[in-house]
Design a protein around this motif. Structure first.
Motif, PDB file in Angstrom:
ATOM      1  N   TRP A  12      43.079  49.373  43.763  1.00  0.00           N
ATOM      2  CA  TRP A  12      43.987  48.305  44.198  1.00  0.00           C
ATOM      3  C   TRP A  12      45.215  48.894  44.856  1.00  0.00           C
ATOM      4  O   TRP A  12      45.723  49.938  44.432  1.00  0.00           O
ATOM      5  CB  TRP A  12      44.371  47.413  43.017  1.00  0.00           C
ATOM      6  N   ARG A 107      52.255  42.103  48.901  1.00  0.00           N
ATOM      7  CA  ARG A 107      50.834  41.895  49.194  1.00  0.00           C
ATOM      8  C   ARG A 107      50.021  42.897  48.384  1.00  0.00           C
ATOM      9  O   ARG A 107      50.502  43.973  48.030  1.00  0.00           O
ATOM     10  CB  ARG A 107      50.539  42.008  50.684  1.00  0.00           C
ATOM     11  N   TYR A 108      48.771  42.502  48.114  1.00  0.00           N
ATOM     12  CA  TYR A 108      47.887  43.371  47.343  1.00  0.00           C
ATOM     13  C   TYR A 108      46.439  43.113  47.745  1.00  0.00           C
ATOM     14  O   TYR A 108      46.090  42.048  48.248  1.00  0.00           O
ATOM     15  CB  TYR A 108      48.076  43.157  45.839  1.00  0.00           C
ATOM     16  N   ARG A 109      45.608  44.117  47.544  1.00  0.00           N
ATOM     17  CA  ARG A 109      44.181  44.014  47.830  1.00  0.00           C
ATOM     18  C   ARG A 109      43.476  45.203  47.195  1.00  0.00           C
ATOM     19  O   ARG A 109      44.104  46.224  46.870  1.00  0.00           O
ATOM     20  CB  ARG A 109      43.904  44.018  49.330  1.00  0.00           C
ATOM     21  N   HIS A 110      42.180  45.062  47.044  1.00  0.00           N
ATOM     22  CA  HIS A 110      41.357  46.199  46.637  1.00  0.00           C
ATOM     23  C   HIS A 110      40.918  46.920  47.904  1.00  0.00           C
ATOM     24  O   HIS A 110      40.745  46.299  48.956  1.00  0.00           O
ATOM     25  CB  HIS A 110      40.138  45.746  45.822  1.00  0.00           C
ATOM     26  N   GLN A 113      38.350  45.349  50.132  1.00  0.00           N
ATOM     27  CA  GLN A 113      38.595  44.037  50.732  1.00  0.00           C
ATOM     28  C   GLN A 113      39.167  44.169  52.141  1.00  0.00           C
ATOM     29  O   GLN A 113      39.883  45.132  52.439  1.00  0.00           O
ATOM     30  CB  GLN A 113      39.535  43.213  49.847  1.00  0.00           C
ATOM     31  N   TRP A 116      44.521  41.108  52.810  1.00  0.00           N
ATOM     32  CA  TRP A 116      45.563  41.186  51.787  1.00  0.00           C
ATOM     33  C   TRP A 116      45.800  39.789  51.227  1.00  0.00           C
ATOM     34  O   TRP A 116      45.735  38.809  51.961  1.00  0.00           O
ATOM     35  CB  TRP A 116      46.880  41.656  52.391  1.00  0.00           C
ATOM     36  N   ARG A 117      46.129  39.672  49.957  1.00  0.00           N
ATOM     37  CA  ARG A 117      46.704  38.453  49.380  1.00  0.00           C
ATOM     38  C   ARG A 117      48.200  38.638  49.503  1.00  0.00           C
ATOM     39  O   ARG A 117      48.749  39.662  49.080  1.00  0.00           O
ATOM     40  CB  ARG A 117      46.326  38.285  47.908  1.00  0.00           C
ATOM     41  N   THR A 150      46.873  34.821  53.154  1.00  0.00           N
ATOM     42  CA  THR A 150      46.123  36.048  53.393  1.00  0.00           C
ATOM     43  C   THR A 150      46.560  36.665  54.717  1.00  0.00           C
ATOM     44  O   THR A 150      47.127  35.998  55.583  1.00  0.00           O
ATOM     45  CB  THR A 150      44.603  35.807  53.430  1.00  0.00           C
TER      46      THR A 150
END
Length: 155
Positions: A12, A107-110, A113, A116-117, A150
């Motif tokens: 993440w 923002r964050y994401r794996h 992915q 981004w969220r 997003t």
């Protein structure tokens, strides 16, 4: 489901937008070794049970919320001793703001992915500390304000 596998928590990525610079400047937050996401933080419901509910509980969600907590180690550059830019921005700029200025974007994401969220959020600094043979800890909790959006991952 032999074709699916769990994803690594270390994959993440978390970034904070530097609102004092160009709006497209995102600062990675280094040193994170644990995180947690609470998708129902600040959720509010109202009971809607009535005589015609047949003795079964009913409710409606009136407010959604979420929080994201990150914890890890306080980071500095080994040569220059400069703070990690993401941690420094959170500690030295964002946490001091109040009122409408207290909001910022995170923002964050794996790594698997493609989007981004993105949250507009407030931040609460966490405790820092350590013992004789420890590294100094660092943490922050972000509380989402409004709905998440997003953003495509770009190189």
């Amino acid at each position: 489901m032999a074709d699916t596998r769990p994803i690594d928590a270390r994959g993440w990525r978390f970034e904070v937008q530097d609102s004092t610079a160009d709006p497209d400047v995102w600062l990675p937050i280094a040193g994170i070794d644990t995180w947690s996401y609470n998708p129902s933080e600040n959720e509010e419901t109202v009971e809607t049970t009535a005589f015609d509910s047949g003795g079964q509980f009913e409710q409606d969600v009136m407010q959604r919320g979420a929080s994201l907590s990150v914890e890890g180690k306080y980071r500095v550059h080994k040569t220059t001793k400069a703070r990690d830019p993401g941690q420094a921005y959170i500690d030295d700029d964002w946490v001091e703001r109040v009122g409408f200025e207290s909001r910022n974007q995170i923002r964050y994401r794996h790594e698997t992915q493609t989007a981004w969220r993105v949250w507009e959020a407030t931040v609460s600094p966490g405790e820092q500390g350590g013992g004789n043979n420890d590294k100094t800890s660092w943490s922050a909790t972000f509380t989402r304000c409004g709905a998440a959006t997003t953003m495509a991952v770009t190189p």
